[in-house]
Each structure stands twice: as structure tokens, then as C-alpha cells.
Design a protein around this motif. Structure first.
Motif, PDB file in Angstrom:
ATOM      1  N   ILE A 114      85.547  68.888   7.661  1.00 27.97           N
ATOM      2  CA  ILE A 114      84.647  68.136   6.788  1.00 27.97           C
ATOM      3  C   ILE A 114      83.218  68.351   7.267  1.00 27.97           C
ATOM      4  N   ARG A 115      82.354  68.792   6.356  1.00 28.09           N
ATOM      5  CA  ARG A 115      80.944  69.013   6.675  1.00 28.09           C
ATOM      6  C   ARG A 115      80.122  67.937   5.975  1.00 28.09           C
ATOM      7  N   ILE A 116      79.447  67.102   6.761  1.00 20.63           N
ATOM      8  CA  ILE A 116      78.660  66.004   6.207  1.00 20.63           C
ATOM      9  C   ILE A 116      77.180  66.352   6.318  1.00 20.63           C
ATOM     10  N   ALA A 117      76.476  66.305   5.200  1.00 24.89           N
ATOM     11  CA  ALA A 117      75.029  66.526   5.195  1.00 24.89           C
ATOM     12  C   ALA A 117      74.324  65.179   5.115  1.00 24.89           C
ATOM     13  N   SER A 118      73.128  65.113   5.685  1.00 23.90           N
ATOM     14  CA  SER A 118      72.323  63.902   5.534  1.00 23.90           C
ATOM     15  C   SER A 118      70.974  64.256   4.938  1.00 23.90           C
ATOM     16  N   VAL A 175      78.009  57.616  11.310  1.00 27.39           N
ATOM     17  CA  VAL A 175      78.970  56.501  11.266  1.00 27.39           C
ATOM     18  C   VAL A 175      80.253  56.949  10.572  1.00 27.39           C
ATOM     19  N   TYR A 176      80.130  57.525   9.387  1.00 25.96           N
ATOM     20  CA  TYR A 176      81.319  57.958   8.652  1.00 25.96           C
ATOM     21  C   TYR A 176      82.004  59.114   9.383  1.00 25.96           C
ATOM     22  N   ALA A 177      81.212  59.992   9.996  1.00 26.49           N
ATOM     23  CA  ALA A 177      81.798  61.116  10.732  1.00 26.49           C
ATOM     24  C   ALA A 177      82.629  60.621  11.909  1.00 26.49           C
ATOM     25  N   ARG A 228      86.621  61.160  12.661  1.00 25.10           N
ATOM     26  CA  ARG A 228      87.121  61.793  13.888  1.00 25.10           C
ATOM     27  C   ARG A 228      88.215  60.956  14.529  1.00 25.10           C
ATOM     28  N   LEU A 229      88.093  59.638  14.437  1.00 24.64           N
ATOM     29  CA  LEU A 229      89.130  58.762  14.985  1.00 24.64           C
ATOM     30  C   LEU A 229      90.480  59.009  14.323  1.00 24.64           C
ATOM     31  N   GLN A 230      90.454  59.505  13.090  1.00 26.50           N
ATOM     32  CA  GLN A 230      91.681  59.803  12.361  1.00 26.50           C
ATOM     33  C   GLN A 230      92.134  61.247  12.549  1.00 26.50           C
ATOM     34  N   GLY A 231      91.461  61.976  13.453  1.00 25.10           N
ATOM     35  CA  GLY A 231      91.899  63.330  13.784  1.00 25.10           C
ATOM     36  C   GLY A 231      91.207  64.445  13.032  1.00 25.10           C
ATOM     37  N   GLU A 245      78.636  53.538  18.726  1.00 19.92           N
ATOM     38  CA  GLU A 245      78.772  52.168  19.196  1.00 19.92           C
ATOM     39  C   GLU A 245      79.201  51.245  18.047  1.00 19.92           C
ATOM     40  N   TRP A 246      78.632  51.457  16.868  1.00 13.88           N
ATOM     41  CA  TRP A 246      78.997  50.628  15.713  1.00 13.88           C
ATOM     42  C   TRP A 246      80.463  50.844  15.341  1.00 13.88           C
ATOM     43  N   VAL A 247      80.906  52.093  15.317  1.00 15.23           N
ATOM     44  CA  VAL A 247      82.310  52.394  14.981  1.00 15.23           C
ATOM     45  C   VAL A 247      83.235  51.807  16.033  1.00 15.23           C
ATOM     46  N   ARG A 248      82.849  51.886  17.289  1.00 16.61           N
ATOM     47  CA  ARG A 248      83.687  51.314  18.357  1.00 16.61           C
ATOM     48  C   ARG A 248      83.905  49.811  18.135  1.00 16.61           C
TER      49      ARG A 248
END
Length: 310
Positions: A43-47, A59-61, A65-68, A302-305
Motif C-alpha cells: 500500500i502506497r500512501i501519499a500525503s 497514522v493510517y499507515a 502495519r499492525l495488521q501485517g 504514539e497515537w496508534v499505540r
């Protein structure tokens, strides 16, 4: 705030995008005995080229990643005129966007719509025609907002923009230089709220707007509703009680084929993040970067954690 020039940072980001695509193309070349499975980010995320959007991309990335998933974030590649063609041309897969601005971009002259769901309904066919889809939108909205000091709000018992009507002839509004001619800035305050300010002071930056509010050089200042400086408690955003601003809920835009290929796990992950992103949470993320000095990816991790991984 979403339109920027061709800065050195954007040139570097575009170079990074080109290098990434070349690398992926090289890795996927069919060689004797090589695997047919492509090597590269799933997945390639642009900002877009402003700090909040870069942080949200991370944040979404991080949640993906937590889902593999393997995820590449390409920061600050530019405006919608750059990012949307990149999505449609399969150069990137996902961007974190804003409902009302996206509708205005894809359907110039579109009518004013009330409510996020109405905006989504108008957006869906426009996105589908371009091979794109939306996942769940967040409660968080990044809109134009108008702030006063907390002390000023208490003294005059202000909670809404309508509360300014009798006071406005003695007040000075501060905001970006283009504010007087913009329908969602001074022009909108005049036509929708009938606010006749005594004066307008052009201010180049949001930090300078805050300073001018604190020192009393201006009485009302234009600050986005997710501005980092709203977290300190010294400023109060006045409620847009007549609905001047369009719905600007944060929403992931994804290539339809990528969403289908990556399946329900990708959608569920994006939806989980969106569900937890309130405007207050985005203010906190912006403060972590712009005031506390964290990098975008550090604040996001940190927010995702705390909000997703826990």
C-alpha cells in the motif's frame, strides 16, 4: 491551506515518488527463476504538502502495519492537482482527504450540501468514475474556524458566531490576506452572519494570528478547527451555528482495485482509525508535531499505540 507552490520540499517528494516507482518496477521485472510475486510496498500512501495531512497519512499507515501490511508513506507530494492523477494512474493507492474540499475539487460549482452523508452521496459516483472509493469518514473536521481568547469569550458570554453580531462593529478580525474575498472567511461572515467588523487585519501565519489575539491587536482570528494552538485552553473556537463551513470530515480515498485486493482487513483497519479520530484528537496530533516538536511519524506511532494497538 491546501494549495502550495513548487517548493524544494515538494520537488524532493516528487523525486522520491519517481524513485519509488522505478524501484518497484525494477523489483517486479520477470527474471529467469524469479518469483512472479511483486516485491515492494503493498500500500502506497501519499500525503498533501501540509503537516496535519502528513501526520494523518502516518497514522493510517501505522495502523495498517499492525495488521501485517507493508506500507510506504510518500510525504508532501503536492496539491490535489498532483495527488488525484497519481491515484488514478496507479502511482499511489491511498490519500487521506477532506469531504467538502474533495467534492468541490471534483465537481466545481457543486451545490451546498448539509451533512457528511449528503456529501458522501454526491461524491461516490464521482470517485467511482475515477476508480476510487471512500472508506468510513472520521468525526474530525478540519474547517475554517474563528477563535477568540477564552477571557474575551467569558466577558462577553460568547459561544457561537451569531453571538458576535452586536459586538462586531467594534471588533477587528484577523486572518490570511485573502480572507476578505473568500466565501468561507470574511465574505461568508458578512453574508451568512451579517457581521460588520470595524476592521480587518491581514496576517500571514496562524501562529501570528494567535499572538495578535493574545496581545489584543485583533479580537477575532481565523484558525482552522484542528489548529494545534487550540489545545492550550487560552483560545475558544466559536461554534459555526448557521453552518457557513462545508463538512470537512477526514476520509481515506482508496483505489477501488486495491481495496478489493487487500480485502476486508484493510477496510476494517481504516474504519477503526477513522472512528477514533475526533477533532480533539487531531488537535492533539497537530500539537504533538507543531508545539512539542515530534516528527510526524513519531506522533502518529504514539497515537496508534494508545488508540488502536492498546
Amino acid at each position: 491551506r491546501h494549495v502550495v507552490g513548487m517548493t524544494p520540499r515538494r520537488i524532493a517528494a516528487l523525486a522520491l515518488l519517481g524513485a519509488l516507482l522505478s524501484s518497484v518496477a525494477a523489483c517486479t521485472a520477470r527474471l529467469p527463476g524469479a518469483r512472479s510475486q511483486p516485491v515492494g510496498p503493498e500500500i502506497r500512501i501519499a500525503s498533501y504538502d501540509f503537516s496535519e495531512n502528513e501526520t494523518l497519512a502516518h497514522v493510517y499507515a501505522e495502523a495498517l502495519r499492525l495488521q501485517g501490511f507493508t506500507v510506504e508513506v510518500i510525504e508532501g507530494i503536492g496539491t490535489r492537482e498532483v495527488v488525484h492523477p497519481a491515484l488514478q494512474q496507479d502511482r499511489v493507492d491511498l490519500v487521506i482527504d477532506y469531504l467538502g474540499t474533495t467534492l468541490s475539487f471534483l465537481a466545481s460549482g457543486s451545490p451546498r450540501l448539509n451533512g457528511a452523508n449528503a456529501v458522501r452521496e454526491a461524491l461516490e459516483p464521482l470517485l467511482a468514475a475515477r476508480g476510487l472509493a471512500m472508506t468510513r469518514h472520521a468525526p474530525a473536521q478540519d474547517q475554517n474556524g474563528f477563535a477568540v481568547t477564552a477571557e474575551f469569550a467569558r466577558r462577553h458570554r460568547l459561544t457561537t458566531l451569531s453571538d458576535l453580531r452586536d459586538l462586531a462593529p467594534g471588533l477587528t478580525l484577523g486572518g490570511p490576506p485573502e480572507c476578505p474575498s473568500r466565501p468561507y472567511c470574511l465574505l461568508g461572515l458578512q453574508t451568512t452572519y451579517h457581521l460588520a467588523f470595524e476592521g480587518f487585519r491581514p496576517i500571514e501565519s496562524r501562529s501570528a494570528t494567535v499572538s495578535s489575539l493574545v496581545t489584543g491587536e485583533i479580537d477575532v482570528g481565523m484558525l482552522e478547527t484542528t489548529d494545534a494552538r487550540l489545545a492550550g485552553g487560552s483560545l475558544v473556537q466559536l461554534v459555526d451555528d448557521l453552518g457557513l463551513q462545508p463538512n470537512e470530515n477526514i476520509v481515506p480515498l482508496v483505489r477501488t482495485d486495491v481495496l478489493a485486493k487487500r480485502g476486508a482487513v484493510m477496510r476494517a483497519t481504516l474504519d477503526k482509525v477513522s472512528a477514533r479520530l475526533s477533532t480533539a484528537e487531531v488537535i492533539g496530533l497537530n500539537r504533538a508535531v507543531e508545539v512539542d516538536g515530534l516528527d510526524n511519524d513519531q506522533a502518529a506511532a504514539e497515537w496508534v499505540r494508545r488508540n488502536i494497538a492498546a
